[in-house]
Design an enzyme around this catalytic site. Structure first.
Site, short mmCIF file in Angstrom:
data_model
loop_
_atom_site.label_atom_id
_atom_site.label_comp_id
_atom_site.label_asym_id
_atom_site.label_seq_id
_atom_site.Cartn_x
_atom_site.Cartn_y
_atom_site.Cartn_z
N ASP A 239 27.22 39.19 16.87
CA ASP A 239 26.08 39.86 17.70
C ASP A 239 26.37 41.47 18.17
OD1 ASP A 239 23.96 37.76 17.86
OD2 ASP A 239 25.58 36.77 18.86
N HIS B 289 28.81 34.22 13.36
CA HIS B 289 27.78 35.17 13.79
C HIS B 289 28.21 36.06 14.86
CE1 HIS B 289 23.51 35.96 14.21
NE2 HIS B 289 23.67 36.07 15.63
N SER C 245 28.05 31.66 17.31
CA SER C 245 28.39 33.07 17.90
C SER C 245 29.20 33.19 19.04
CB SER C 245 26.83 33.55 18.61
OG SER C 245 27.05 34.64 19.37
N MET D 204 14.37 34.71 16.41
CA MET D 204 14.69 34.88 17.61
C MET D 204 14.03 33.89 18.71
SD MET D 204 17.46 36.85 17.75
CE MET D 204 17.66 36.49 19.64
N MET E 79 21.51 44.19 16.79
CA MET E 79 20.42 44.47 17.59
C MET E 79 20.48 45.90 18.13
SD MET E 79 20.80 40.90 19.39
CE MET E 79 22.29 40.50 18.65
N ASP F 3 18.22 31.58 16.34
CA ASP F 3 19.08 32.19 17.19
C ASP F 3 18.61 32.34 18.62
OD1 ASP F 3 21.09 33.49 18.26
OD2 ASP F 3 20.76 35.48 17.18
N HIS G 39 24.68 40.53 12.94
CA HIS G 39 23.15 40.55 13.58
C HIS G 39 23.13 41.79 14.44
CE1 HIS G 39 20.13 38.63 16.80
NE2 HIS G 39 19.44 39.66 16.18
#
Ligand code: DX5
Ligand code: ZN
Length: 221
Positions: free
Chosen positions: A33, A31, A6, A135, A66, A173, A64
């Site tokens: 975020d 990855h 990430s 998570m 969020m 993660d 990912h």
């Protein structure tokens, strides 16, 4: 094992160089975020950044989300180069529809669950999910401490997937490092997001190598 570095905790003044380093490394996925300051308390980056770094690598982008209402942004994420798109269970009242939407965009579909969300909530949807992201920190920031209570969830999820004969991948993660990766592998995890442990090291590419060559004593049966 699949390693998905990430870039969240990388030095953004060197973003291009970091992506080139990852491209030349043994990393499997990159990855990304994406945070909205609403579902999680932090704001990270969005489509313009993904679009620009897409030119620098052929590695799959593991996005990912969020964010609240992720369904509004699926096609845009795909258009800028997402290969897999993971949404949070906690913000998807119509999860089945959202997963279909991700598949229609041409991306692999992932569902993430927060540390307090039991894996059993995914029982009736597992069949159509490509990735389940567990998570192991509360989402929002890199560099947090791994929450060990999530390990039994990985084991339970692995059993659920095996019972269903599902090929979905289990991704972990948050707070993953050389000190805990083996226990995660043993409990059935397939893919590992690693941020801080790679980017706080003065030699991130060497660190990636270390993760990729962890000796596997025992694996989940
Ligand atoms: C947290 C993010 C993670 C995190 C991983 O909200 O989803 O991807 O940045 O970074 P580390 O390995 O530093 O916990
Ligand atoms: Zn993440």
């Amino acid at each position: 094992m699949i390693l998905a570095p990430s870039i969240l905790n990388s030095d953004f003044t060197q973003l291009g160089k970091s992506i080139e380093m990852l491209d030349a490394s043994e990393a499997d996925w990159i990855h990304l975020d994406i945070m909205d300051g609403c579902f999680v308390p932090n704001i990270s980056f969005g489509m313009p950044v993904i679009k620009d770094i897409r030119r620098l690598t052929t590695k799959p982008f593991d996005v990912h989300l969020m964010i609240v209402q992720p369904e509004k942004h699926i096609q845009a994420m795909r258009d800028v180069g997402a290969d897999s798109i993971t949404v949070h269970y906690e913000v998807c009242p119509h999860l089945h529809r959202t997963i279909e939407q991700i598949h229609q965009s041409g991306a692999k579909a992932g569902v993430a669950i927060n540390p307090h969300t039991p894996v059993e909530v995914l029982t009736d949807i597992l069949e159509i999910i490509d990735i389940v992201l567990i998570m192991s920190v509360n989402p929002g920031f890199g560099g947090q401490k791994f929450i060990y209570q999530t390990i039994p969830k990985i084991k339970r999820l692995k059993q659920m997937l095996m019972a269903e004969n599902s090929g979905a991948q289990i991704e972990v993660d948050g707070g993953v490092g050389l000190q805990n990766i083996e226990v995660l592998l043993q409990n059935g995890a397939d893919a590992f997001v690693v941020g801080n442990a790679i980017f706080s090291d003065p030699q991130p590419a060497e660190m990636i190598k270390k993760f990729k060559h962890i000796p596997r004593n025992q694996s989940f049966v």
